[in-house]
Design a protein around this motif. Structure first.
Motif, mmCIF file in Angstrom:
data_model
loop_
_atom_site.group_PDB
_atom_site.id
_atom_site.type_symbol
_atom_site.label_atom_id
_atom_site.label_comp_id
_atom_site.label_asym_id
_atom_site.label_seq_id
_atom_site.Cartn_x
_atom_site.Cartn_y
_atom_site.Cartn_z
ATOM 1 N N ALA A 1 0.828 -1.208 0.000
ATOM 2 C CA ALA A 1 0.000 0.000 0.000
ATOM 3 C C ALA A 1 0.861 1.257 0.000
ATOM 4 C CB ALA A 1 -0.934 -0.018 1.206
ATOM 5 N N ALA B 1 -3.280 -7.213 -1.288
ATOM 6 C CA ALA B 1 -3.024 -5.783 -1.140
ATOM 7 C C ALA B 1 -2.806 -5.124 -2.501
ATOM 8 C CB ALA B 1 -1.811 -5.567 -0.244
ATOM 9 N N ALA C 1 -4.975 -2.101 -4.082
ATOM 10 C CA ALA C 1 -4.336 -0.824 -4.389
ATOM 11 C C ALA C 1 -4.279 -0.536 -5.881
ATOM 12 C CB ALA C 1 -2.929 -0.800 -3.805
#
Length: 416
Positions: free
Chosen positions: A174, A215, A219
């Motif tokens: 992130a 993740a 993102a």
């Protein structure tokens, strides 16, 4: 400016089709037409005579390291990542590093590479993001770039135990996405060539790799990885990594997974650095004994055995050979195409497709980059001779009589 017409030569359109006598018409930043034969030029058109030459798509580097320090004419013999990145005699300041990356970008474009997919930044920070944006804004010449984060292992001593848990790995993804990177690079297998059996050591658990994949999807970034051993390759494929680098010691299960997901991923062996270490690095302190100690001899042998099978299975394998080391400087990147032919059994035309059409696909621009077709970006080269029969022609910049990017001449016809 009106139309620009490249005529009188052969056209290799990047699809794998045989070159044919024809012409390419450019209007603005796009290709307006690709047609056989020769047509009368309309009034006001700029005509580029391509007699004895081939018009082809601009090359696309699939494993770029534009923040690494060594380029043709600018070698840094003391550079030894990941152990030492102090190629200025100290850790580089961001402005110095950006200036170096801009120099490398220009050298790579001079070599005919109009786009590049990064395989990782040298250091933390966002130098590659700045470089990508400056190139896109026309503030500095260079290949169209997909920027990647620095290469992160998962060593709790180096990063802190709390940062190497699945939650910590997800947080890192992130953070890099927030810095503006297009992709994040993880070292799923050990990159320390002086650790005995290092390439066979997996550095992420299944839970950590899964956290990275989730993740990245959240993102909106891609994942790339250094993956030498079978387990690291399988972790990459199962968790949606886009580019899987090296893959030297893939076993049958790993190959089956790569083949099963071949429409979702790309492999890039980075054979250029291995060839250089084994055959061309003695003046930089890497003789045959050192190359064996580093694992380069074994890795080159493994890749030479493996990649013909990957070709047979239809896995998209990209040229791009870890250029940026003194024995393997940026600007020599086209040599990878010859290594694909000599070591992996690709035909010259197949190597060109890997460096053009498949390059457009890894860039995420398959509908507008990597082939010569109406509506596509006007990234093209005019190459003396026929590179679809002799890819070695691309290694001599003198053979690149025209380099065009987005309809603009980087190297016009007649320029040295």
């Amino acid at each position: 400016m009106g139309e620009i017409i490249f005529t009188g030569g052969s056209v290799f359109d990047g699809t794998g089709r045989e070159p044919f006598p024809g012409e390419v018409v450019v209007r603005g930043d796009r290709i307006a037409a690709v047609r056989p034969g020769r047509s009368p030029a309309p009034e006001g058109a700029t005509v580029v005579d391509c007699a004895g030459a081939t018009v082809m798509p601009g090359l696309i580097e699939g494993h770029a390291h534009l923040t690494f320090p060594s380029a043709v004419g600018h070698l840094e013999p003391g550079f030894n990542p990941p152990v030492d990145v102090s190629f200025f005699g100290r850790p580089p300041a961001a402005d110095e590093h950006l200036a170096l990356a801009e120099r490398n970008a220009r050298i790579l474009l001079d070599a005919g590479f109009t786009s590049a997919y990064s395989a990782g930044s040298l250091t933390p920070g966002n130098v590659e993001v700045q470089l990508r944006d400056r190139i896109a804004a026309g503030e500095t010449p260079g290949p169209r770039l997909r920027a990647a984060s620095f290469e992160r292992d998962n060593n709790p001593v180096r990063h802190g135990a709390e940062n190497t848990t699945p939650t910590g790995v997800a947080r890192f993804i992130a953070e890099q996405a927030a810095l503006g990177f297009d992709s994040v690079k993880l070292l799923l297998s050990n990159d320390d060539v002086f650790v005995p059996g290092g390439s066979m050591q997996t550095q992420y658990t299944a839970e950590q790799a899964a956290a990275a994949g989730a993740a990245a999807r959240e993102a909106g970034v891609w994942l790339n990885c250094h993956a030498q051993n079978p387990e690291s390759i399988k972790l990459a494929v199962r968790n949606g990594f886009r580019s899987v680098y090296h893959c030297s010691y893939a076993d049958e299960e790993a190959l089956d997974l790569l083949e099963e997901h071949r429409d979702e991923l790309f492999a890039a062996p980075a054979v250029g650095i291995m060839w250089a270490n084994v055959h061309e690095a003695e003046e930089f302190g890497i003789d045959r004994a050192m190359a064996e100690r580093m694992g380069s001899v074994a890795q080159l042998e493994a890749q030479t055995a493996l990649y013909p099978e990957m070709r047979r299975r239809g896995i998209r394998v990209l040229p791009g050979g870890d250029y940026g080391f003194p024995q393997n400087p940026i600007g020599r990147n086209a040599r990878d195409l010859q290594l694909f032919v000599d070591l992996f059994g690709y035909t010259p035309a197949e190597a060109l497709v890997a460096a053009t059409k498949w390059g457009g696909e890894v860039m995420g621009m398959a509908d507008e980059l990597g082939v010569l077709a109406p509506g596509y970006l006007a990234d093209l080269l005019v190459v003396q001779g026929d590179p679809a029969r002799d890819v070695a022609l691309l290694q001599d910049p003198a053979n690149l009589t025209v380099i065009m990017q987005s309809g603009r001449f980087h190297k016009p016809a007649g320029e040295g």
